[in-house]
Design an enzyme around this catalytic site. Structure first.
Site, PDB file in Angstrom:
ATOM      1  N   GLU A 107     -12.869   2.951   5.464  1.00 48.29           N
ATOM      2  CA  GLU A 107     -12.859   2.427   6.823  1.00 48.29           C
ATOM      3  C   GLU A 107     -14.177   2.509   7.597  1.00 48.29           C
ATOM      4  OE1 GLU A 107      -9.328   4.943   7.278  1.00 48.29           O
ATOM      5  OE2 GLU A 107      -8.499   3.338   8.503  1.00 48.29           O
TER       6      GLU A 107
ATOM      7  N   PHE B 177      -5.945  -3.925   3.529  1.00 51.74           N
ATOM      8  CA  PHE B 177      -6.636  -3.666   4.801  1.00 51.74           C
ATOM      9  C   PHE B 177      -5.714  -3.045   5.852  1.00 51.74           C
ATOM     10  CE2 PHE B 177      -8.305  -7.687   2.918  1.00 51.74           C
ATOM     11  CZ  PHE B 177      -9.415  -7.136   2.325  1.00 51.74           C
TER      12      PHE B 177
ATOM     13  N   PHE C 278      -7.859   1.699  11.945  1.00 56.87           N
ATOM     14  CA  PHE C 278      -6.619   2.276  12.463  1.00 56.87           C
ATOM     15  C   PHE C 278      -6.731   2.770  13.906  1.00 56.87           C
ATOM     16  CE2 PHE C 278      -2.908   5.246  12.094  1.00 56.87           C
ATOM     17  CZ  PHE C 278      -2.035   4.435  11.403  1.00 56.87           C
TER      18      PHE C 278
ATOM     19  N   ARG D 268      -7.671  -1.457   8.824  1.00 61.08           N
ATOM     20  CA  ARG D 268      -8.933  -0.756   8.537  1.00 61.08           C
ATOM     21  C   ARG D 268      -9.594  -0.215   9.814  1.00 61.08           C
ATOM     22  NH1 ARG D 268     -13.185  -3.708   4.495  1.00 61.08           N
ATOM     23  NH2 ARG D 268     -14.075  -1.874   3.514  1.00 61.08           N
TER      24      ARG D 268
ATOM     25  N   THR E 217      -3.864  11.813  10.321  1.00 64.82           N
ATOM     26  CA  THR E 217      -3.742  12.749  11.445  1.00 64.82           C
ATOM     27  C   THR E 217      -2.337  13.328  11.517  1.00 64.82           C
ATOM     28  OG1 THR E 217      -3.329  10.919  12.951  1.00 64.82           O
ATOM     29  CG2 THR E 217      -5.605  11.666  12.731  1.00 64.82           C
TER      30      THR E 217
ATOM     31  N   GLU F 223       0.568  -1.647   4.582  1.00 67.23           N
ATOM     32  CA  GLU F 223       0.915  -0.215   4.590  1.00 67.23           C
ATOM     33  C   GLU F 223       2.395  -0.053   4.914  1.00 67.23           C
ATOM     34  OE1 GLU F 223      -1.618   2.344   6.895  1.00 67.23           O
ATOM     35  OE2 GLU F 223      -0.188   4.007   6.824  1.00 67.23           O
TER      36      GLU F 223
ATOM     37  N   GLN G 233       0.832  -1.203   0.000  1.00 67.55           N
ATOM     38  CA  GLN G 233       0.000   0.000   0.000  1.00 67.55           C
ATOM     39  C   GLN G 233       0.868   1.255   0.000  1.00 67.55           C
ATOM     40  OE1 GLN G 233      -2.561  -2.174   3.286  1.00 67.55           O
ATOM     41  NE2 GLN G 233      -3.385  -0.123   2.985  1.00 67.55           N
TER      42      GLN G 233
ATOM     43  N   ARG H  92      -5.259   7.736  16.813  1.00 70.85           N
ATOM     44  CA  ARG H  92      -6.603   7.714  16.230  1.00 70.85           C
ATOM     45  C   ARG H  92      -7.627   7.123  17.213  1.00 70.85           C
ATOM     46  NH1 ARG H  92      -9.467   8.679  11.374  1.00 70.85           N
ATOM     47  NH2 ARG H  92      -7.675   9.291  10.140  1.00 70.85           N
TER      48      ARG H  92
END
Lengths: 777, 472
Positions: free
Chosen positions: A714, A222, A338, A336, A434, A226, A191, A304
């Protein structure tokens, strides 16, 4: 409109990393990883592996020409362990051989001696021992301490939420080959193409311009690809670079499950204070996040959680504290939602427990506290275009909640052993990374002389349909046939410094960037057309670019159809030496976040929605079915309704999986017990809800999304949390007045152990069986 | 030489017959639509169809190609996703695109092959069974909603099509659900079968006998590739269900699907379809054999638990001598059997249930379908009026091997199914079991669950006699 990739998917013609026809002489890698969760490496002997016929090389930490470091946010993770290992599954050596089976044999022949060190698997234990990756983070609003006195009811409790294996159907993998000038090209299932590029360059000690990363598509990500796709890209790059040969690594499923991190398990304490009418006045919560052995993305995930501590509710006094706890498990990572789902599970648990104390249904408290326009979040941002109540009320009416409740009550009266439960799950999810700097993307658009268009962006296609959305943006701006447009693979040479495809944000960021790039070219084309038509159309009249419009490939001038079409216009522009390419950059405006103060305009906007979930529990056997999930969701003005609906349906089921059958189990030694599809169960066609209804909230334009759309990836996952409470409500109908632990996932085991007292049973069991009871778990 | 038809192409290969068909398809043939997702038959991304000649027709079933030895493709028609491609998308492919049945695309070929397999094998289609046909396919993206819609759409298409065709397969060709070459496959397979001289028996004693291979190829696929294996799934002499001497006899090589579809079994066990739907998935059930399940000796072996409660016996043969023993006496400890290495399980047999008998099978797993049991149990009783005259209860997941609850069963003889009796039976049961904690549940859960399953047996057998509240 169709999903851009899907026509190839259904023919089996889409290529994933392992599908690329391997070049002659390709070698295959296998990872030797730590079999213990914590220890010192005393001796590492690879000679037996090298003796095996067909094994070409074994790489260890000392073979790394650059820096042995893959940590993204914090540099605390080695690619190959050098002196110490911190979790079972940590790569120690990389074996390269003529084929995969030989490479596997090579890995089995490696001998490594360890000195064991104490193992921590529990987040609270880590926190107690001071094993925190960063100092505790606090988000606060108002003053909880002075608010408790004003509360009629104060309820405290503890919750647990489990990990979740991504179980992308395509396992992690990469394929690298040397290119001239001492560089490498990596085909990666990631990703984050730039993350793979940056990590590989760091490992190889090369400038980033010598490492090219290309991503065709992913068989699911998902969040699991990442940051955690990078080691596999870097290992193949290392081997390809050193051996000057193409090298491929595809993780077998069990190795993938053992070596990679998952959704973070959380253990949390809450205290919630309300008026007797159910108005929430104060909420205090502490999250113990099990980060695993290295930081990975854990600090951002924890942040988050804090952002979404109050989900869809306005609470005037909040204090949320997060502890990022270092343990000896594989580093947990993005998944997904996070961290959002973990935070929301706690507030929903708190509301559920408070409702029990007040003797009302949780929905009474939920409704009373939904966010309203202008309400302040704990991080200082205010709810704008707030649709929390609209979605909730629309769900009640559209799906006839009164009728549902009557039907459920009637069923429960008539059935002794089988009970039904219903729960609401409102969701409010902030859209943006963020970390503000990550909210940027760029796009590159080429128009070729035959009028065909090729588009590159930073977005990675992984089933979420971002390519189709990008295509629809291009199509909308140029007004040309879809067949003319090709969305390219994601490539670090065409698009530099990409943010990962994550945070539900890729269609927004890349959609805007591609819109800008297309508009740059469109303006040039309009000028060309205006000039052409001024010469031809009417004598003595000068047209301006503003007079030009393209509709379905035909050029209109001052609202009149002309003979000029897309093909002719492109030819004309080319001959006039007008650039038919453009690159554009987009950065989300007006957002900022001050980490010191934990305040700011962190999100471009919020997504809202409400789900009603109904479940049936067989209280004799402890098994259950999810009957229905009925959703009203705020999609903005959807760019692609078919794709958005699919995202919502799929997210719901993945969320239900997390809350019900998906259980990640490590034993005390840090060994993963659920390391195969036979032990780790995701929803199958039977476990999915019998009915999923998705209603698009009407008249809901989003001023901050491309063509007024909203992000979708998400938020729907969190509707799945409602499944936990629907099951719990059914259990409550069977055992009225019984208090259940707030511990997810609600596996059939937890259902049964919650409903029945086992102490009398175990007493009766023979002594010998008790002796083995404590083996694992 | 292994000789078969792969899609429209005839294959002759000298590759090792123990190679997984998946590897042959992907690596030798470069047909990459078939995906490797788990290599243990648990995801369905590698699903292909196997067509076997039956008279003038070819019967197709879906299988996990990761678990199918290449040698078992011999003489068959193997169909991968590529084998369904026409110039345009076929109606099922089109439905999957339009209904949102595909997202990342990795599992998609497997789903389409499973659904095609259903439509080819069943002339009377319905939406429920069509959806059942993907019980061995996992999708992580769509939540199955779009896939169900696609299946339903094709069912409607087939039902609504009234055009006359010579046969069902031609109708499917007419609907463009399958390519035309399917029609010639029976003739082509006949030629292959005729021209084949059954390869003479290998003198060397095989390292492994492989029947269904549904566990062997999970545990040891790399070993299989390099071993001398003997494939016996085609050997009919050890398969089939028959009645003789008041007993039902089932060959060791009989598959779960064959047992489920057996009229004899259906006659005595009216709910057998429901019970057996809890074992694996359709592709697994069509390969997995009775002998494999018994000899594997897993403590939660589904079929073993079923047949233990019927007080079955089994017959071993080493080619010269036969040996008969009670199934319950086979197990000596965890994966330890009273079986010699040269013995093959020929058949199982049990007394035909007679008189006033009741039978029930229960299984609870984390996920209801395609999962391994936490605990499973069967119970068989014969009654005289309300009095139990014979009882056998089996239980899986509560001991190192599939267990017979002898003391509990014995206690029940001469009793009625009253709450007092049941509670006493549970107390005895608890003294017989020794569950351990593992990934399938804690020891205390397994003990509790077995109690609940015994309650379930009784509630089912004696609904009028039991006040549920008193029990639970």
């Amino acid at each position: 409109m169709k999903n851009y990739d899907s026509e190839r998917h259904v023919r089996g013609e889409s290529q994933f990393v392992d599908d690329i026809n391997p070049p002659k002489g390709i070698l295959y890698g296998y990872v030797y990883y730590s079999p213990i969760a914590h220890g010192k490496i005393k001796r590492l002997n690879t000679s037996k592996a090298l003796e095996i016929n067909g094994v070409k090389a074994v790489f260890t930490a000392k073979d790394i020409p650059g820096e042995n470091q893959i940590g993204g946010i914090i540099s605390d993770e080695e690619l190959l362990a050098e002196n110490k290992v911190h979790f079972i599954g940590q790569p120690v050596a990389f074996v390269v051989a003529e084929d995969q089976i030989t490479a596997h044999k090579g890995a089995n022949a490696i001998v490594c001696e360890f000195q064991n060190l104490p193992v921590i698997t529990d987040a609270r234990e880590a926190a107690a021992k001071g094993e925190l990756i960063i100092p505790p983070r606090i988000f606060a609003l108002g003053d909880v301490n002075s608010a408790w006195d004003k509360c009629d009811v104060i309820v405290e409790g503890q919750t647990e939420s489990g990990g979740q294996e991504h179980l992308y159907l395509e396992t992690q993998g990469a394929f690298a080959y040397p290119v001239e000038g001492g560089g490498v090209k990596i085909i990666s299932s990631t990703q984050g193409p730039t993350a793979v590029q940056r990590v590989s360059a760091r490992i190889l000690g090369l400038p980033m311009h010598k490492v090219e990363v290309d991503v065709l598509r992913l068989g699911g990500g998902f969040g699991g690809k990442e940051d955690q796709a990078s080691p596999w890209g870097a290992l193949t790059a290392l081997a390809a670079f050193k051996l000057n040969k193409p090298v491929k690594l595809i993780l077998p499923r069990q190795e993938d499950m053992r070596m990679t991190g998952k959704r973070h398990p959380y253990s949390s304490d809450f205290k919630i204070g309300l008026t007797s009418e159910g108005k929430i006045l104060a909420y205090e919560v502490s999250y113990y996040q099990n980060a695993g052995a290295a930081a990975d993305l854990s600090t951002a995930v924890l942040e988050r959680t804090l952002f979404h501590a109050t989900n869809s509710y306005f609470i005037p006094n909040v204090k949320a504290t997060g502890y990022c706890c270092r343990t000896n498990l594989p580093p947990n990572t993005a998944f997904r939602g996070f961290g959002g789902p973990q935070g929301m599970f706690v507030i929903e648990s708190a509301i559920y427990k408070a409702a029990s104390v007040l003797g009302v249904d949780a929905s009474v408290i939920q409704k009373k506290n939904l966010l309203k326009e202008g309400d302040e979040f704990s991080y200082g941002q205010r709810a704008e275009h707030c649709r929390a109540a609209r979605c909730y009320e629309e769900a009640e009416q559209r799906y006839n909640i009164k009728g549902i409740r009557e039907r459920v009550d009637d069923f429960n009266l008539k059935n002794k052993l089988v009970k039904k439960g219903v729960a609401f799950m409102p969701v409010c999810f902030g859209i943006s990374f963020t970390s503000t700097f990550m909210n940027q993307a760029s796009a590159l658009v080429h128009i070729y002389t035959d009028g065909s268009v090729r588009v590159s962006t930073a977005a990675v296609e992984m089933g979420q349909g971002v390519n189709a959305k990008i295509l629809s943006v291009v199509q909308k701006i140029f007004s040309i046939s879809n067949d003319r447009i090709k969305i390219d693979s994601t490539n670090t040479s065409r698009i530099a410094n990409t943010s990962p495809t994550a945070a539900s944000k890729s269609a927004d960021l890349n959609g805007y960037a591609v819109q800008s790039a297309c508009e740059i070219i469109l303006n040039r084309l309009k000028k060309t057309a205006a000039d052409d038509l001024s010469e031809e159309l009417v004598a003595n009249r000068k047209f301006n670019p503003e007079d030009i419009e393209i509709k379905n490939e035909v050029i209109y001038c001052a609202d009149r159809k002309t003979d000029l079409n897309w093909g002719k216009l492109i030819q004309s522009a080319y001959l006039k030496r007008i650039s038919l390419s453009a690159q554009a950059h987009h950065a989300t405006p007006h957002i900022y976040f001050d980490r010191e103060k934990s305040k700011g305009q962190a999100f471009a906007y919020h997504v809202y929605g409400t789900a009603i979930i109904e479940a049936t529990v067989d209280c004799l056997r402890g098994i259950y079915e999810i009957d229905s999930v009925k959703v009203v969701h705020d999609f903005g003005e959807s760019l692609h309704p078919a794709i958005d609906k699919g995202q919502a349906e799929g997210g719901v089921v993945q969320g239900i999986g997390w809350m019900t059958v998906e259980e990640v189990i490590y034993n005390k030694d840090g060994k993963l017990l659920t390391d195969a599809l036979s032990t780790y169960k995701v929803p199958d066609v039977h476990a999915a809800p019998k009915e999923i209804l998705i209603h698009f909230l009407e008249d809901a334009p989003n001023p901050y999304g491309p063509f007024k759309s909203k992000a979708i990836g998400e938020p729907p996952l969190m509707y799945g949390i409602g499944a936990y409470f629907a099951i719990t409500n059914a259990m409550k109908a069977f055992r009225p007045g019984k208090e259940f632990k707030l511990h997810s996932p609600m596996t059939p085991e937890r259902v049964l152990l919650s409903l029945y007292d086992v102490s009398s049973l175990t007493k009766k069991q023979s002594k010998e069986s008790k002796a083995v009871t404590s083996v694992v778990k | 030489m292994i000789n078969f038809i792969l899609n429209d192409k005839e294959i002759k290969t000298l590759e090792n017959k123990g190679m997984g068909l998946l590897d042959f398809i992907r690596k030798d043939q470069h047909l990459t639509g078939t995906k490797e997702g788990c290599r243990e038959g648990d995801c369905g991304a590698c699903t292909v169809l196997v067509g076997e000649l039956a008279g003038d027709k070819v019967e197709y079933k879906s299988v996990n190609s990761c678990l199918l030895p290449l040698g078992d493709a011999d003489g068959k028609h193997i169909v991968t996703i590529e084998g369904f491609n026409l110039e345009e998308l076929n109606p099922l492919q089109n439905a999957m695109v339009e209904e949102g049945g595909t997202q990342c695309g990795f599992c998609t070929p497997g789903f389409i092959v499973s659904l095609e397999g259903y439509f080819i094998a069943n002339e009377n289609v319905n939406a429920f069974d069509a959806v059942e046909s993907v019980d061995g396919n996992i999708c992580r993206c769509t939540g199955y909603a779009g896939i169900k819609r696609s299946a339903e759409r094709i069912v409607k298409l087939i039902i609504s099509n009234q055009k006359k065709s010579k046969n069902y397969l031609e109708k499917l060709v007419g609907l463009k659900l399958i390519p035309e070459y399917f029609l010639a496959v029976p003739q082509r397979l006949k030629k292959i079968t005729l021209s084949k001289k059954r390869n003479g028996s290998n003198d060397r004693r095989p390292d492994y006998f492989v029947a269904g291979g549904t566990d062997l190829f999970v545990q040891k696929w790399e070993t299989m590739l390099e071993s001398n294996i003997k494939l016996i799934s085609g050997e009919k002499k050890y398969s089939g269900i028959s009645i003789s001497g008041g007993r039902i006899k089932i060959g060791g090589n009989t598959t779960v699907t064959e047992i489920t579809k057996s009229p004899v079994m259906q006659k005595y066990f009216t709910e057998i379809k429901k019970y057996f739907s809890l074992f694996g998935s359709q592709p697994i059930r069509s390969r997995a054999t009775l002998a494999g399940n018994i000899i594997n000796a897993s403590p939660i072996a589904d079929m073993t638990i079923f047949f233990l409660a019927l007080n079955s016996d089994i017959t071993f043969s080493n080619g010269k001598k036969k040996r008969k023993l009670l199934l319950r006496n086979l197990y000596k400890g965890y994966k330890t059997l009273d079986k010699k290495s040269d013995e093959i399980l020929e058949c199982l047999s049990f007394k035909i249930p007679h008189g006033n008998f009741l039978f029930n099978y229960e299984k609870v797993s984390r996920r209801t379908y395609l999962d391994i049991a936490s605990v499973n149990s069967s119970m068989y009783v014969e009654l005289n009026g309300n009095i139990i005259t014979s009882a056998h209860i089996s239980a899986g997941g509560v001991a190192p091997f599939p267990l017979c609850l002898d003391k509990t069963s014995k206690y029940l003889i001469g009793k009625q199914g009253s709450p007092d009796v049941i509670n006493r039976a549970v107390e005895i049961m608890l003294s017989e079991i020794s569950p351990i904690s593992d990934a399938r549940g804690s020891a205390e859960y397994k003990a509790l669950l077995l109690r609940q399953l015994i309650f379930s047996h009784f509630i089912k057998f004696f609904p009028e006699m039991i006040n549920v509240e008193e029990l639970v």
